[in-house]
Design an enzyme around this catalytic site. Structure first.
Site, PDB file in Angstrom:
ATOM      1  CG  ASP A   1      35.280  43.946  39.520  1.00  0.00           C
ATOM      2  OD1 ASP A   1      35.278  42.822  40.070  1.00  0.00           O
ATOM      3  OD2 ASP A   1      35.704  44.298  38.494  1.00  0.00           O
TER       4      ASP A   1
ATOM      5  CB  SER B   1      42.628  40.809  36.565  1.00  0.00           C
ATOM      6  OG  SER B   1      42.351  40.125  37.949  1.00  0.00           O
TER       7      SER B   1
ATOM      8  CG  HIS C   1      37.326  41.154  37.193  1.00  0.00           C
ATOM      9  ND1 HIS C   1      37.663  41.892  38.947  1.00  0.00           N
ATOM     10  CD2 HIS C   1      38.220  39.900  37.602  1.00  0.00           C
ATOM     11  CE1 HIS C   1      38.924  42.043  38.101  1.00  0.00           C
ATOM     12  NE2 HIS C   1      39.267  40.954  37.562  1.00  0.00           N
TER      13      HIS C   1
END
Length: 286
Positions: free
Chosen positions: A216, A90, A245
């Site tokens: 996601d 991320s 995710h």
């Protein structure tokens, strides 16, 4: 000096620096770290500045502090390996890109997991989709005390894993599972970093392994396309169909480890070791 939440697994002469996401913790990178270590790599699962504490700890830092801690951790690992790979989840992926842009001679390859330039996944709440406005709002003094709570499914498709992670997070165990929400000023800092890196993607010279969920809940495949179109270096992409995710902890984490190890090993076999040049004290250009 290694921090309490970090892990350092010494192995071969190729090393992987693992960077967690915003409000996260090195624990979310632990399975990947263990797998890469078993594959022969030295691994450092670092802790970003201001993380693994409470909201006040996080709010006392910004993206420059987070990046400075990445440079410091990269220096530690680079001193003991011939090849340095950097992988992040991320926001951690964006910090990995920033390091590759800033220190091109020190980063041999990148692992970009669930890269989040745009908060546009199917479960992202409205404020998340408007995150690009937060730098302006917080600079005007608005929303400084607001926090966006984590929402179902918390980036994890596997219910058993999700329940365990969410239970730790909601219990306040920030060292194990991170914070339960995102302070707006920290999200604003995330956006400033994201914009900075997006503008400079063309300067990435390290080969990239991109792993992203095709479903996601936080960051859509638009983020993958931004990397593929923006980076001049070779990009290898793995789309995961049975994860959300948090691909480093979800159902296909084993596949992620296998592909990452193969990618990094191939690069190490093709490249001559380079002398380390990461300075001990990081300086970040405005």
């Amino acid at each position: 000096m290694i921090k309490p939440s970090e892990f350092h697994l010494r192995g071969g002469r190729s090393g992987v620096l693992l960077i967690h996401g915003l409000t996260g913790t090195p624990t979310e990178m632990r399975f990947v770290g263990n797998g890469l270590h078993r594959a022969g790599f030295s691994v450092l699962g670092m802790q970003l500045a201001g993380h693994c504490g409470d909201d006040a700890d996080l709010l006392a830092t910004g993206w420059r502090d987070w990046y400075a801690s990445v440079v410091e951790a990269a220096q530690r690992l680079r001193e003991e390996v011939d090849h340095l790979f950097v992988a992040g989840l991320s926001m951690g992926a964006i910090l990995a890109l920033e390091l590759a842009i800033d220190r091109p001679h020190d980063v041999d390859g990148l692992g970009l997991y669930g890269t989040t330039f745009f908060h546009d996944g199917w479960a992202t709440p409205p404020i998340g989709r408007l995150a690009f406005l937060l730098p302006l709002l917080t600079s005007l003094g608005l929303g400084r005390r607001k926090v966006s709570a984590e929402v179902e499914p918390y980036g994890i498709k596997d219910e058993r894993i999700r329940n365990r992670v969410v239970g730790a997070m909601l219990s306040g165990d920030s060292q194990a599972a991170g914070l339960a929400g995102f302070p707006w000023p920290s999200l604003a800092e995330f956006q400033r970093l994201s914009r900075r890196v997006r503008r400079r993607l063309g300067r990435v010279r390290a080969p990239c392994f991109v792993a992203h969920s095709s479903n996601d809940d936080v960051a859509s495949l638009r983020n993958v396309r931004a990397i593929q179109r923006g980076i001049g270096a070779p990009v290898e992409t793995l789309l995961l169909d049975d994860s959300y995710h948090m691909v480093t902890v979800d159902r296909e984490r084993g596949k992620l480890v296998e592909h990452s190890a193969t990618f990094f090993r191939r690069i190490a076999e093709q490249r001559q070791p380079m002398p380390a040049s990461i300075p001990r004290l990081a300086t970040v250009a405005e």
